[in-house]
Design a protein around this motif. Structure first.
Motif, PDB file in Angstrom:
ATOM      1  N   SER A   1       0.808  -1.224   0.000  1.00 17.58           N
ATOM      2  CA  SER A   1       0.000   0.000   0.000  1.00 17.58           C
ATOM      3  C   SER A   1       0.843   1.277   0.000  1.00 17.58           C
ATOM      4  N   THR A   2       2.156   1.125  -0.241  1.00 15.52           N
ATOM      5  CA  THR A   2       3.008   2.330  -0.365  1.00 15.52           C
ATOM      6  C   THR A   2       3.914   2.246  -1.592  1.00 15.52           C
TER       7      THR A   2
ATOM      8  N   CYS B   1      -7.436   3.395   3.444  1.00  7.51           N
ATOM      9  CA  CYS B   1      -6.857   4.753   3.556  1.00  7.51           C
ATOM     10  C   CYS B   1      -5.428   4.779   3.027  1.00  7.51           C
ATOM     11  N   GLU B   2      -4.669   3.716   3.306  1.00  4.45           N
ATOM     12  CA  GLU B   2      -3.288   3.706   2.809  1.00  4.45           C
ATOM     13  C   GLU B   2      -3.252   3.657   1.281  1.00  4.45           C
ATOM     14  N   PHE B   3      -4.076   2.804   0.693  1.00  2.00           N
ATOM     15  CA  PHE B   3      -4.117   2.761  -0.782  1.00  2.00           C
ATOM     16  C   PHE B   3      -4.585   4.101  -1.353  1.00  2.00           C
ATOM     17  N   ALA B   4      -5.569   4.711  -0.691  1.00  2.47           N
ATOM     18  CA  ALA B   4      -6.095   5.995  -1.180  1.00  2.47           C
ATOM     19  C   ALA B   4      -4.979   7.029  -1.210  1.00  2.47           C
TER      20      ALA B   4
ATOM     21  N   ASP C   1      -1.730   6.508  -1.251  1.00  6.33           N
ATOM     22  CA  ASP C   1      -0.691   6.129  -2.218  1.00  6.33           C
ATOM     23  C   ASP C   1      -1.121   6.475  -3.651  1.00  6.33           C
ATOM     24  N   LEU C   2      -2.373   6.186  -3.964  1.00  8.79           N
ATOM     25  CA  LEU C   2      -2.882   6.480  -5.317  1.00  8.79           C
ATOM     26  C   LEU C   2      -2.940   7.990  -5.554  1.00  8.79           C
TER      27      LEU C   2
ATOM     28  N   VAL D   1      -0.112   3.818  10.677  1.00  9.81           N
ATOM     29  CA  VAL D   1      -0.975   3.959   9.502  1.00  9.81           C
ATOM     30  C   VAL D   1      -0.145   4.741   8.486  1.00  9.81           C
ATOM     31  N   LYS D   2       0.142   4.111   7.345  1.00 14.32           N
ATOM     32  CA  LYS D   2       1.110   4.690   6.413  1.00 14.32           C
ATOM     33  C   LYS D   2       0.425   5.690   5.464  1.00 14.32           C
TER      34      LYS D   2
END
Ligand code: FAD
Length: 387
Positions: A53-54, A162-165, A167-168, A323-324
């Motif tokens: 996710s990063t 949230c992490e994917f959001a 990162d995207l 939380v990244k």
């Protein structure tokens, strides 16, 4: 004779995630000789799942996330790796597992099976294009799907969503996040902290649809049309589902191993069936399912000596989770379920410190955002042990 039949009895580990490899590493610190066989339906490489996710922000594709291939891991850990091999059955009386490439006997068996992404039953003619990312192969497919595209809708505003959001968004995608809960990271953060993170992620360009869910997903000429329960329609190119995880229990249940939320083990990490152990996302240790890295590290240090005949009890200190979300880095140590107490929230310069305390003033949990994350080490020392 198949690859599987040639292997000699010894410790057999099922699963090549963080739990499987960490367990083997801990065994090897104590015993260089004991035969170990690792059976996995993955290719047997080692990669860091949290980096999925990063990876966009760190400019890595799926292949670049592999730290060591199966051959390298087999050498490094002096382990026989049966890759691309599915385990179908455990015969706990004969101490044999049946795999897609034959039978493998064991003296001790460790289930490191991980968890599956939960899939919500959605309607519409595009439900077969719903993606989820729970391993490297999923991630490779996801990267292929978003290549040359612009808009991603994510179902689920928990840690992974949230992490994917974030990162995207860093990679300039237009991101919409949908969640039934009225606040993001609702299980981990008190309301004010959640709002602060949401605001920062909004500034990064993320659009939120909270307190509603997806009714249907349909193909249109312009991409995928996501119809929400509140009547709104979101158009996207790729739809990612990130609504939570459920431990993989089927193999254990078929073998008569006790399960609850996870595969139930005691503080020696042993199941109700002698010589069968479990660790990682699939395991419920003394009532706790903690699908994170730190609990795996901690548990593997107790599991290894138990597998080698030295009785050792697991202890869990407090283990905060990062939380990244670079938009506002966040560290949480949620109070254990059912704990009675109150949150106090204070703003510090460039961040928020939220402390959960009992009525007699004992610190039981925290959420630290932005600059307040500097307090992590000091506050963690004050928290009571989990086990
Ligand atoms: C996107 C993402 C980001 C994350 N970020 C963080 C983070 O920042 N911090 C943190 O602490 N945690 C994070 N986590 C959680 C953390 O990654 C997991 O807790 C951990 O990786 C789980 O490891 P595991 O070995 O238990 O499971 P897995 O990695 O899922 O491994 C399970 C293994 O079992 C194998 N298997 C299953 N069934 C069979 C079968 N029948 N036969 C053969 N093989 C089988 C699978 O193929 C796989 O090799 C994140 C998770 C995700 C998805």
């Amino acid at each position: 004779m198949s690859q599987a039949q040639e292997s000699s009895p010894g410790i057999v580990i099922i699963g090549s995630g963080m739990a499987g490899f960490t367990t083997i590493r801990e065994i090897r610190k104590l015993d260089k000789e004991v035969p170990i066989t690792l059976v996995t339906r993955e290719p047997g490489y080692s990669y860091s799942k949290p980096m999925l996710s990063t990876a966009l922000a760190s400019n890595k594709n799926a292949e670049q996330l592999i730290s060591t291939n199966a051959e390298g891991m087999a050498d490094q850990l002096a382990t026989n790796i049966l890759s691309n091999t599915e385990v179908h059955e455990i015969d706990s009386k004969q101490q044999i597992i049946t795999t897609s490439s034959g039978q493998v006997p064991y003296s001790k068996l460790v289930l490191c099976l991980g968890s599956d992404q939960i899939r919500l039953p959605l309607e519409g003619n595009a439900v077969d294009s719903i993606m989820s990312v729970n391993d490297l192969e999923d991630y490779a497919k996801f990267r292929q799907a978003i290549a040359g595209k612009k808009r991603v809708a994510i179902l689920g505003a928990g840690l992974i969503g949230c992490e994917f959001a974030n990162d995207l968004a860093i990679a300039s995608y237009e991101v919409d996040v949908i969640d039934l809960a009225p606040q993001i990271l609702g299980r981990l953060l008190p309301k004010e902290a959640s709002q602060a993170l949401q605001d920062k992620l909004s500034e990064a360009g993320i659009h939120w649809h909270l307190g509603t869910t997806v009714q249907s997903l349909d193909k249109t000429v312009d991409g995928l049309s996501v119809t929400l329960a509140n009547g709104k329609v979101v158009i996207c190119d790729v739809f990612l589902s990130a609504v939570g995880l459920k431990p993989r229990l089927e193999l254990a249940q078929k073998a008569g191993i006790k399960t609850g939320l996870g595969i139930q083990v005691d503080r020696k990490l042993e199941t109700n069936i002698q010589n069968i152990y479990s660790i990682g996302d699939c395991a419920e240790v003394d009532g706790l399912v903690l699908p994170y890295i730190m609990p795996i590290m901690q548990a593997a240090r107790a599991l290894a000596p138990n597998l080698l005949g030295q009785e050792t009890m697991l202890t869990y200190p407090a283990m905060p989770v990062m939380v990244k979300t670079p938009a506002l880095p966040t560290i949480v140590s949620p109070p254990p379920n059912g704990t009675i107490g109150q949150w106090t929230i204070s703003s510090v310069d460039g961040g928020i410190e939220a402390l959960f305390k009992s009525s007699d003033g004992k610190l039981l949990g925290f959420a630290l955002l932005g600059a307040a994350t500097a307090q992590r080490a000091a506050l963690t020392k004050e928290l009571p042990a989990l086990l």
